[in-house]
Design an enzyme around this catalytic site. Structure first.
Site, PDB file in Angstrom:
ATOM      1  N   GLU A   1      57.424  10.888 -32.952  1.00  0.00           N
ATOM      2  CA  GLU A   1      57.138   9.898 -33.991  1.00  0.00           C
ATOM      3  C   GLU A   1      55.784   9.258 -33.749  1.00  0.00           C
ATOM      4  OE1 GLU A   1      60.012  10.096 -32.370  1.00  0.00           O
ATOM      5  OE2 GLU A   1      61.407  10.657 -33.947  1.00  0.00           O
TER       6      GLU A   1
ATOM      7  N   HIS B   1      71.514   5.148 -33.826  1.00  0.00           N
ATOM      8  CA  HIS B   1      71.246   5.811 -35.113  1.00  0.00           C
ATOM      9  C   HIS B   1      71.876   5.042 -36.262  1.00  0.00           C
ATOM     10  CE1 HIS B   1      71.311   8.934 -31.971  1.00  0.00           C
ATOM     11  NE2 HIS B   1      70.407   9.572 -32.682  1.00  0.00           N
TER      12      HIS B   1
END
Lengths: 340, 371
Positions: free
Chosen positions: A70, A139
């Site tokens: 990322e 998550h």
């Protein structure tokens, strides 16, 4: 023409229409193509939940499958935006933002300001938020308040397919960095959506139900919990709730919230984020400061508890604000008004 | 079953309505009613309106409760003459079965709206009823076929009713390549060709009236009669601020007060009505299309085409209906054609007279189009 499609299809359609309309729109992300160079790529998976499925077949190398970094690809998207592209980067789960936060909050959010208004950063970061997916603590978070803290970012969190499509098209056409939060438990929710392109302006809340007795403010998945609560309140107690879907968290539509509270005198904010320094505290504080005279009872907040999202399914179900919790919170605003 | 016993039922307003909320009884039980009396008030997700009595007699039973939601055609009350015995009324109520909604069974098979491809783009339309006597409903500027919500079912008593979305409007393609009455009238004729209609009674509201007039003048063989409702094309005045405001309005806050100008009773404009117009206005191409049409037909707050003189000379059968308190096009235009038209100006109605006084407008149109 208008037909019923899911939230997920609406997102896919918005991306497809904007990529078709504007060649500067590109996409970067992990597995958004579904294994670049692999056989059968035209029918590849299209992201972890298939949101971008089929777009590679239409738009080819304008979709880039990135390494699992990322830091690298969110930075690359922001840099490309500063250089004239309109990238849509998919940060798979918002929980992964930690490793690319400098790129977002110290670079993208600051460019316009640091370069005296001369720099534009038209990047969209699409990301999945929220609990209820049995995906555990790393998550499942609703981290919207991290981003509303930061001037220079626009923060969007739609509750339905119609809004998702119009707000995403608006986000792609917007010249500022936009954090576009998609609740994964809404992906299959369907509603009427025009096939054409359309935009919904930022900073306009949606009044999804009208009532005179109490104002319930929410966004994302919990809008539906608020609506369920409003139905129960109307049937059982003849309490009519105004339900406001904020839709966009930065900018936020204070006028609609204040107008409603001035009518009802009671406020309940429902926020899936953790309770401290959240959208709930923000709305409650703003209303307390600007509409104190209108309030008949203390504002109530219904939020997730101040804990990580539990992995145990039964605990996770208790974690997200429920319609019952909203009904109970509304009860507190009414009971206090009666006592006073 | 005693034919003098007449049920008051939840109405079906528009193709998508499956239920409605009873929001008020406007007559007490035992009250005498005549045809056209306002009996109940109903709120749908689109609009609030009143249901008028379809029979004369006494309101014998009040069955529907205020604030409750009922399916379309559910029994809400009973009207019957005083000489009908109580027992017969009770038996009628006990035996009444709400007919199943026709949409439910055919939801998958038949779409509620249809589309047809023409040289003027893909056009959406609705069709109701059957028979050779065809009535074509043409909405006004910024409108769509749902403007005929309260008319389309009722008018199908006279034959086949079509209502279309003009190019640039509703769910038709958002392309208006030439913003003129000629072009829009040609689109209407192209629509008739595409659905296989040789000639029709044209019923036009506002700009749709002017389009109907243009079509009748250009293609007299295709137009059996004209009904002009709050019509453009009969004089040069028009509320330019409304047109300008409507084209530019980008939020609910801006749009609502504008839409309220369309009605005598602004309370009719509910959240859903505003949202539906806003959703239309936010589609790519709509603002450009509306701006083009406004520039072509209503430049600088004046109507650019006044067809009254031509129409008078043509001798076409014309019915003119207006809402007395129309704030968009003045009701004074209703008398432009003088004795060449049948004219009715209805009190208690604004520009959307076909919605606000649906019962009376339907009656007038049915009378005008019946062969």
């Amino acid at each position: 023409m208008t037909r019923k499609i899911s939230f997920k299809t609406a997102i896919n359609e918005a991306l497809d229409l904007e990529m078709t309309r504007d060649p500067s729109v590109i996409m970067l992300g992990e597995d958004i193509v579904g294994g670049c160079g692999a056989p059968g790529e035209a029918d590849a998976w299209g992201g972890v939940l298939g949101v971008t499925k089929g777009l590679y077949a239409k738009h080819g190398n304008r979709l880039l499958d990135t390494p699992l970094s990322e830091s690298a690809y969110i930075g690359a998207a922001i840099g490309a935006a500063a250089c004239g592209m309109r990238p849509v980067a998919e940060l798979m789960f918002i929980d992964f933002v930690g490793v690319c936060f400098d790129q977002i909050f110290n670079q993208a959010a600051k460019f316009r300001y640091m370069f005296g208004g001369k720099a534009r950063t038209p990047v969209v970061i699409r990301t999945m938020v929220g609990a209820g997916f049995r995906a555990a603590a790393q998550h499942s978070q609703m981290l919207t308040p991290l981003f509303t803290q930061l001037p220079g970012l626009k923060v969007i969190c739609p509750s339905n397919a119609y809004d998702a499509k119009g707000l995403l098209i608006q986000a792609i056409r917007d010249d500022d960095p936009v954090i576009f939060c998609e609740h994964k438990n809404l992906y299959s929710a369907e509603c009427d959506v025009p096939a054409e392109s359309y935009t919904i302006p930022f900073g306009e809340a949606n009044v999804v139900r009208e009532g005179k007795d109490v104002t319930i403010v929410s966004y994302g998945l919990t809008v539906h919990r608020a609506l369920d609560a409003a139905t129960t309140l109307a049937q059982k107690d003849r309490i009519e709730a105004d339900v406001i879907d904020l839709r966009t968290l930065s900018p936020i539509d204070w006028d609609t919230v204040l107008e409603s509270v001035e009518k009802t005198g009671r406020l309940v904010v429902v926020d899936e984020a953790n309770p401290r320094c959240s959208i709930a505290t923000d709305v409650a504080a703003y209303v307390a400061q600007h509409a104190f005279g209108a309030l008949k009872a203390a504002p109530q907040m219904v939020t997730a508890p101040h804990t990580p999202v539990p992995f145990s399914p039964s605990l996770e179900d208790l974690y997200i604000p429920t319609a019952d919790a909203v009904v109970a919170a509304v009860g507190k605003t009414i009971a206090r008004a009666k006592a006073a | 079953m005693n034919p003098n016993i007449v049920p008051i039922v939840m109405p079906k307003w528009g193709l998508s309505m499956s239920e409605g909320k009873l929001t008020g009884w406007l007559k007490p039980v035992g009250a005498g009613v005549v045809v056209g009396d306002e009996i109940i008030e109903v709120e749908t997700d689109k609009i609030v309106n009143v249901v008028e009595s379809s029979a004369a007699g006494t309101l014998r039973r009040i069955i529907g409760e205020n604030g409750k939601v009922y399916p379309v055609k559910a029994l809400i009350g009973v009207i019957a003459p005083d000489d009908v015995p109580e027992a017969e009324i009770d038996a009628f109520v006990a035996d009444y079965a709400t007919p199943a909604s026709e949409d439910k069974s055919s939801d998958e098979a038949a779409p509620r709206y249809e589309f047809v491809d023409t040289a003027f783009g893909r056009l959406r339309y609705a069709k109701r009823g059957e028979g050779d006597n065809v009535i074509l409903l043409i909405h006004g500027f910024g409108g769509d076929l749902d403007n005929w919500l309260f008319n389309i079912e009722a008018l199908s008593a006279a034959g086949t009713v079509y209502a279309l979305d003009l190019p640039g409007h509703g769910q038709s393609d958002k392309v208006v390549s030439e913003p003129s009455l000629n072009w829009l009238a040609s689109a209407v004729v192209a629509f008739m060709d595409a659905v296989g209609v040789q000639a029709a009674h044209l019923v036009g509201h506002s700009m749709g009236g002017a389009i109907s007039m243009r079509a009748a003048l250009d293609q007299p063989a295709r137009v059996k009669s004209l009904t002009l409702i709050g019509s453009a094309g009969l004089g040069s005045e028009i509320n330019g601020d409304y047109i300008e405001g409507f084209v530019g309005a980008a939020s609910r806050r801006e749009l609502k007060p504008l839409l309220e100008q369309l009605f005598d009773d602004p309370a009719l404009v509910n959240r859903q009505l505003v949202d539906d117009v806003l959703k239309y206005k936010r589609i790519d191409g709509v603002e450009e299309a509306l701006r083009a049409v406004a520039g072509g037909l209503f430049r600088d707050g004046r109507q650019t085409s006044v067809l009254a003189g031509e129409l008078k000379a043509s001798g076409a059968p014309v019915l003119i209906v207006w809402g007395e308190s129309d704030r968009i096009i003045p009701a004074a235009h209703a008398s432009t054609l003088g004795a060449a038209a049948k004219t009715e100006v209805l009190p208690g109605a604004g520009h959307m007279v076909q919605m606000e006084k649906a019962g009376r407008v339907n009656e007038l149109v049915l009378d005008h189009v019946s062969d």
